[in-house]
Design a protein around this motif. Sequence first.
Motif, PDB file in Angstrom:
ATOM      1  N   ALA A  72       1.119  -1.081   0.116  1.00 29.61           N
ATOM      2  CA  ALA A  72      -0.158  -0.552  -0.275  1.00 29.61           C
ATOM      3  C   ALA A  72       0.809   1.143   0.324  1.00 29.61           C
ATOM      4  O   ALA A  72       0.758   2.264  -1.145  1.00 29.61           O
ATOM      5  N   ALA A  73       1.953   0.719   0.922  1.00 33.34           N
ATOM      6  CA  ALA A  73       2.976   1.980   0.844  1.00 33.34           C
ATOM      7  C   ALA A  73       3.271   2.125  -0.161  1.00 33.34           C
ATOM      8  O   ALA A  73       3.506   4.163  -1.300  1.00 33.34           O
TER       9      ALA A  73
ATOM     10  N   PHE B 217       5.705  11.264  -2.200  1.00 29.23           N
ATOM     11  CA  PHE B 217       6.243  11.199  -0.578  1.00 29.23           C
ATOM     12  C   PHE B 217       5.291  12.187   0.317  1.00 29.23           C
ATOM     13  O   PHE B 217       4.922  11.787   1.199  1.00 29.23           O
ATOM     14  N   ALA B 218       5.460  13.806  -1.061  1.00 30.08           N
ATOM     15  CA  ALA B 218       4.314  14.527   0.536  1.00 30.08           C
ATOM     16  C   ALA B 218       2.988  14.109   0.770  1.00 30.08           C
ATOM     17  O   ALA B 218       3.157  14.670   1.630  1.00 30.08           O
ATOM     18  N   HIS B 219       2.606  12.902   0.102  1.00 35.85           N
ATOM     19  CA  HIS B 219       1.217  12.719   0.463  1.00 35.85           C
ATOM     20  C   HIS B 219       0.883  11.655   0.772  1.00 35.85           C
ATOM     21  O   HIS B 219      -0.041  10.661   0.670  1.00 35.85           O
ATOM     22  N   LEU B 220       2.655  11.396   1.445  1.00 35.23           N
ATOM     23  CA  LEU B 220       2.592   9.494   1.856  1.00 35.23           C
ATOM     24  C   LEU B 220       2.215   9.696   3.496  1.00 35.23           C
ATOM     25  O   LEU B 220       2.464   9.773   4.337  1.00 35.23           O
ATOM     26  N   ASP B 221       0.572   9.155   3.441  1.00 36.10           N
ATOM     27  CA  ASP B 221       0.023   9.548   4.696  1.00 36.10           C
ATOM     28  C   ASP B 221      -0.323   7.413   6.064  1.00 36.10           C
ATOM     29  O   ASP B 221      -1.017   7.068   5.244  1.00 36.10           O
ATOM     30  N   LEU B 222       0.232   8.273   7.113  1.00 37.42           N
ATOM     31  CA  LEU B 222       0.203   6.254   7.718  1.00 37.42           C
ATOM     32  C   LEU B 222      -1.482   6.017   7.583  1.00 37.42           C
ATOM     33  O   LEU B 222      -1.467   4.655   7.819  1.00 37.42           O
ATOM     34  N   ALA B 223      -2.061   7.152   8.261  1.00 39.22           N
ATOM     35  CA  ALA B 223      -3.560   6.235   8.325  1.00 39.22           C
ATOM     36  C   ALA B 223      -4.508   5.845   7.006  1.00 39.22           C
ATOM     37  O   ALA B 223      -5.277   5.418   6.463  1.00 39.22           O
ATOM     38  N   ASP B 224      -4.238   6.950   5.265  1.00 38.42           N
ATOM     39  CA  ASP B 224      -4.392   6.163   4.221  1.00 38.42           C
ATOM     40  C   ASP B 224      -4.216   5.018   4.140  1.00 38.42           C
ATOM     41  O   ASP B 224      -4.277   4.043   3.623  1.00 38.42           O
ATOM     42  N   VAL B 225      -2.916   4.583   3.806  1.00 38.00           N
ATOM     43  CA  VAL B 225      -1.660   3.267   3.640  1.00 38.00           C
ATOM     44  C   VAL B 225      -2.666   2.330   4.705  1.00 38.00           C
ATOM     45  O   VAL B 225      -2.806   0.855   4.512  1.00 38.00           O
TER      46      VAL B 225
ATOM     47  N   ALA C  76      -4.308  -1.246   3.221  1.00 37.75           N
ATOM     48  CA  ALA C  76      -3.884  -2.220   3.392  1.00 37.75           C
ATOM     49  C   ALA C  76      -5.023  -2.893   3.842  1.00 37.75           C
ATOM     50  O   ALA C  76      -4.468  -4.341   4.287  1.00 37.75           O
ATOM     51  N   GLY C  77      -5.770  -2.622   4.840  1.00 38.37           N
ATOM     52  CA  GLY C  77      -6.540  -3.452   5.885  1.00 38.37           C
ATOM     53  C   GLY C  77      -6.545  -3.344   6.355  1.00 38.37           C
ATOM     54  O   GLY C  77      -7.059  -4.547   7.498  1.00 38.37           O
TER      55      GLY C  77
ATOM     56  N   ASP D 104      11.105   1.108   6.074  1.00 41.22           N
ATOM     57  CA  ASP D 104      11.324  -0.409   5.585  1.00 41.22           C
ATOM     58  C   ASP D 104      10.960  -1.134   4.238  1.00 41.22           C
ATOM     59  O   ASP D 104      11.192  -1.853   3.563  1.00 41.22           O
ATOM     60  N   LEU D 105       9.990  -0.447   2.936  1.00 38.35           N
ATOM     61  CA  LEU D 105       9.703  -0.438   2.244  1.00 38.35           C
ATOM     62  C   LEU D 105      11.159  -0.383   1.155  1.00 38.35           C
ATOM     63  O   LEU D 105      11.296  -1.536   0.137  1.00 38.35           O
ATOM     64  N   LEU D 106      12.048   0.208   1.364  1.00 39.31           N
ATOM     65  CA  LEU D 106      12.996   0.247   0.798  1.00 39.31           C
ATOM     66  C   LEU D 106      14.168  -1.065   1.477  1.00 39.31           C
ATOM     67  O   LEU D 106      15.103  -1.806   0.506  1.00 39.31           O
ATOM     68  N   LEU D 107      13.786  -1.570   2.349  1.00 43.55           N
ATOM     69  CA  LEU D 107      14.728  -2.558   2.777  1.00 43.55           C
ATOM     70  C   LEU D 107      14.473  -3.696   2.259  1.00 43.55           C
ATOM     71  O   LEU D 107      14.969  -5.014   2.044  1.00 43.55           O
TER      72      LEU D 107
END
Length: 207
Positions: free
Chosen positions: A29-30, A39-47, A51-52, A71-74
Motif C-alpha cells: 500500500a505504501a 512522498f509528500a502525500h504518504l499518510d500512514l492512516a491512508d496506508v 492495506a486493511g 522498511d519499504l526500501l529494505l
Amino acid sequence: MESEGHETEPGTTRPGGRTARVRAAVLEAAGDVLAEHGFAHLDLADVARRAGVGKTTVYRRWGTATGLVTDLLLDMAQQSVPRTETGSLLGDLTANARLVQRTLADPRQGALFKAVIAAATCDPKAAEALHGFYAVRVKEWAPCVRQAAARGEVPEDTDPYEVIRAASAPLYYRLLTTDLPLDEAAADRAATATAAAARAGAFGRGA
C-alpha cells in the motif's frame, strides 16, 4: 512457521505469520501511494486503510512516513533479483543494466523510485534509507568485477563499486532528466561504455 490463531509480537517477522502478512500488505500500500502521489502525500492512516490494517498497528510499527519508506526500501533490497553470472564483465554488466532498466521503465516502480529519490533530497532519514538500498544492490553485483579482474579483463586495482554504479547511472539520469524512452538499447549502451572504461583502467582506485 506461525501456528494458526497465534499472533506474533509487533516487529517480529516470522515467514507466513500474521506480522509478515501485515507488513507485506502495508508495504504494498505504501508503494502504491508513493507511485501515485509521491512522498509528500504518504499518510500512514491512508496506508492503513488501503492495506486493511488498523491505524494503531501502522503507527506503532513504523511511526512515521520516513520509517515506512525505510522498511519499504529494505524489503525491496531483500526481494531484488540476485546477481547474474555470464562469464564475462560485459555480459554481467549488461544483465545488471537491463535489470535496472526494466525496473525503472515499469510505470509503478519507476514512479516509486522517483518519489523516494525526491524525498531523499529533503529528508535525511529518507536519504539514509535510499543509500542503504543502493549499498545492498551494489554489494550484490560487485563480485562480477572482482571475477573480471581475476580473469584479466580489467586491471587488478579496479574499484568494483564504482563500476557497478557507472553501469546504472546513465539510466537514472535518463529517467530523471528526460522524457526519452528507457529501453533495452539504453541499458546495453550503458553496460558497453562501462565495460570499455573499466578495461581501459578508468575505475582504478588510484585514477
